[in-house]
Design a protein around this motif. Structure first.
Motif, mmCIF file in Angstrom:
data_model
loop_
_atom_site.group_PDB
_atom_site.id
_atom_site.type_symbol
_atom_site.label_atom_id
_atom_site.label_comp_id
_atom_site.label_asym_id
_atom_site.label_seq_id
_atom_site.Cartn_x
_atom_site.Cartn_y
_atom_site.Cartn_z
ATOM 1 N N GLU A 83 0.825 -1.212 0.000
ATOM 2 C CA GLU A 83 0.000 0.000 0.000
ATOM 3 C C GLU A 83 0.860 1.263 0.000
ATOM 4 O O GLU A 83 0.533 2.241 -0.686
ATOM 5 C CB GLU A 83 -0.941 -0.031 1.197
ATOM 6 N N ASN A 86 2.346 1.617 -3.492
ATOM 7 C CA ASN A 86 1.322 2.026 -4.448
ATOM 8 C C ASN A 86 1.051 3.528 -4.370
ATOM 9 O O ASN A 86 0.724 4.165 -5.381
ATOM 10 C CB ASN A 86 0.034 1.241 -4.206
ATOM 11 N N ASN A 89 3.199 5.176 -6.784
ATOM 12 C CA ASN A 89 3.036 4.752 -8.185
ATOM 13 C C ASN A 89 4.146 3.817 -8.665
ATOM 14 O O ASN A 89 4.525 3.844 -9.839
ATOM 15 C CB ASN A 89 2.953 5.968 -9.121
ATOM 16 N N ASN A 110 -9.037 -3.878 -3.862
ATOM 17 C CA ASN A 110 -10.119 -2.886 -3.888
ATOM 18 C C ASN A 110 -9.614 -1.457 -4.090
ATOM 19 O O ASN A 110 -10.410 -0.535 -4.286
ATOM 20 C CB ASN A 110 -10.953 -2.965 -2.612
ATOM 21 N N LYS A 111 -8.306 -1.293 -4.010
ATOM 22 C CA LYS A 111 -7.708 0.025 -4.258
ATOM 23 C C LYS A 111 -7.103 0.046 -5.660
ATOM 24 O O LYS A 111 -6.647 -0.975 -6.166
ATOM 25 C CB LYS A 111 -6.634 0.323 -3.216
ATOM 26 N N LYS A 112 -7.095 1.193 -6.269
ATOM 27 C CA LYS A 112 -6.527 1.320 -7.609
ATOM 28 C C LYS A 112 -5.030 1.033 -7.562
ATOM 29 O O LYS A 112 -4.291 1.646 -6.792
ATOM 30 C CB LYS A 112 -6.768 2.727 -8.158
ATOM 31 N N ILE A 113 -4.594 0.072 -8.366
ATOM 32 C CA ILE A 113 -3.175 -0.259 -8.457
ATOM 33 C C ILE A 113 -2.554 0.628 -9.535
ATOM 34 O O ILE A 113 -2.988 0.617 -10.691
ATOM 35 C CB ILE A 113 -2.967 -1.742 -8.802
ATOM 36 N N ASN A 114 -1.533 1.377 -9.159
ATOM 37 C CA ASN A 114 -0.996 2.415 -10.040
ATOM 38 C C ASN A 114 0.147 1.959 -10.945
ATOM 39 O O ASN A 114 0.517 2.668 -11.880
ATOM 40 C CB ASN A 114 -0.527 3.612 -9.202
ATOM 41 N N THR A 310 0.185 -6.724 -18.789
ATOM 42 C CA THR A 310 -0.106 -7.381 -17.512
ATOM 43 C C THR A 310 0.817 -8.573 -17.337
ATOM 44 O O THR A 310 1.025 -9.352 -18.278
ATOM 45 C CB THR A 310 -1.571 -7.849 -17.472
ATOM 46 N N LYS A 316 -4.028 -9.704 -8.995
ATOM 47 C CA LYS A 316 -5.348 -10.317 -9.145
ATOM 48 C C LYS A 316 -5.252 -11.821 -9.334
ATOM 49 O O LYS A 316 -6.010 -12.592 -8.741
ATOM 50 C CB LYS A 316 -6.084 -9.676 -10.325
#
Length: 344
Positions: A83, A86, A89, A110-114, A310, A316
């Motif tokens: 966290e 992230n 970035n 659940n948080k935007k992965i930068n 990716t 994920k």
């Protein structure tokens, strides 16, 4: 192509391994290490004069112009470090498993992965397992029927000390430690799991399980089993083996070799018995520290960052293993069949 600046948190076995690889590759450069142990920090400063050494990983992240952060700490530290990285970035590589449990994985996802992400399930990059993945994807031996798998090592034959044997810090015993590799390969080979029924047993370690036996049901009624133990004698190194039955043959795969019995001729697989060795199935690497799969893993991550792709096992994908592990623990505790619940 510019070199990517790499920082590593934690200089245990895996931290040293990835530090050496990233520092030796043409497209990356080790610029900083965070290590709390003062003796280790002094040694690093002496032998790596061009690398900045920190005792505080947050200070390293703030002070250095990093492109990649590699996290090789105990599992209970993964989530807060991910966290924090992230927030800056960064592209993040973390040793397996992604986190302690499903809830921590959900919080991360659940948080935007930068940036780009990768979890260190290195066996996806080993030549033997990659070859078997191709056989499955191409239906080389026809329809998949069933599988049996096992992962054993002689590690725990007495009560041990350390964070690995404290479930609040490790997440559990042999299942989340060795078993996470086996379950990741199960996903890599066959896809998502429908349900599991499992039993576990503690003999030596005291607070965590030393043995696990699990039966799985996958899509299209494919059945399989998995046996795990870090208390099996005569396994000096971890051995992960899959026995896979197909419509037109059978495959046995380990890290070192693939044995195939085929009822048909299909490309380089001939009718009858075939044996393929790791040396002939593994891509050449510019340097080999601990095994070519680790170099291939790091090269893959660099390529994904540079080409905006990716990774083969991003957060994920890696979280799926935690979801299954939690379901296995639930099955052991409740003596029940558990449906696998993926996702956030």
């Amino acid at each position: 192509m510019n070199e990517l600046n790499v920082g590593v948190i934690g200089i245990g076995k895996m931290g040293l391994l990835h530090s050496g690889i990233f520092n030796g590759l043409n497209d990356s450069n080790l610029v900083a290490i965070a290590e709390k142990d003062k003796v280790m920090s002094m040694g690093l400063k002496k032998y790596l004069p061009n690398v900045e050494v920190y005792t505080d990983y947050e200070k390293m992240i703030k002070s250095e112009n990093l492109d990649i952060l590699v996290i090789t700490t105990p599992v209970f530290l993964h989530k807060p470090m991910i966290e924090k990285a992230n927030d800056y970035n960064l592209n993040i590589m973390v040793e397996k498993p992604l986190a302690l449990n499903s809830e921590e994985c959900k919080s991360i996802l659940n948080k935007k992965i930068n940036g780009k992400t990768l979890v260190g399930y290195c066996r996806r990059f080993a030549g033997t397992y990659s070859f078997v993945k191709e056989i499955i994807e191409n239906s080389t031996l026809g329809k998949l029927i069933s599988f049996q798998s096992q992962m054993f090592v002689e590690q725990v034959l007495d009560k041990e000390k350390g964070w690995q044997y404290d479930p609040s810090k490790s997440g559990g015993g042999v299942l989340i430690d060795l078993g996470s590799h086996a379950i990741d390969l199960l996903h890599y080979f066959f896809g998502e799991i429908d349900s599991v029924n499992a039993i576990g047993k503690t003999v030596f370690s005291g607070n965590v399980e030393d043995y696990v036996s699990a039966n799985f049901k996958l899509k299209e009624r494919i059945m399989g089993s998995m046996e795990l133990s870090w208390s099996r004698r005569n396994y000096r190194l971890p051995e992960l083996k899959f026995n896979i039955q197909f419509e037109n043959g059978d495959v046995v795969v380990t890290e070192k070799y693939v044995e195939i019995y085929s009822k048909i001729n299909n490309g380089k697989i001939k009718e009858g018995w075939n044996t393929f060795y790791k040396q002939n199935l593994t891509s050449q690497v510019p340097l080999d520290i601990g095994g070519p799969e680790y170099t291939l893993e790091d090269l893959h991550f660099i390529k994904c960052i540079n080409e905006d792709k990716t990774s083969l096992c991003d957060f994920k994908e890696a979280a799926k293993t935690n979801f299954v592990i939690d379901s296995i623990y639930s099955s052991i505790k409740n003596e029940s069949l558990e449906k696998i619940k993926y996702g956030v």
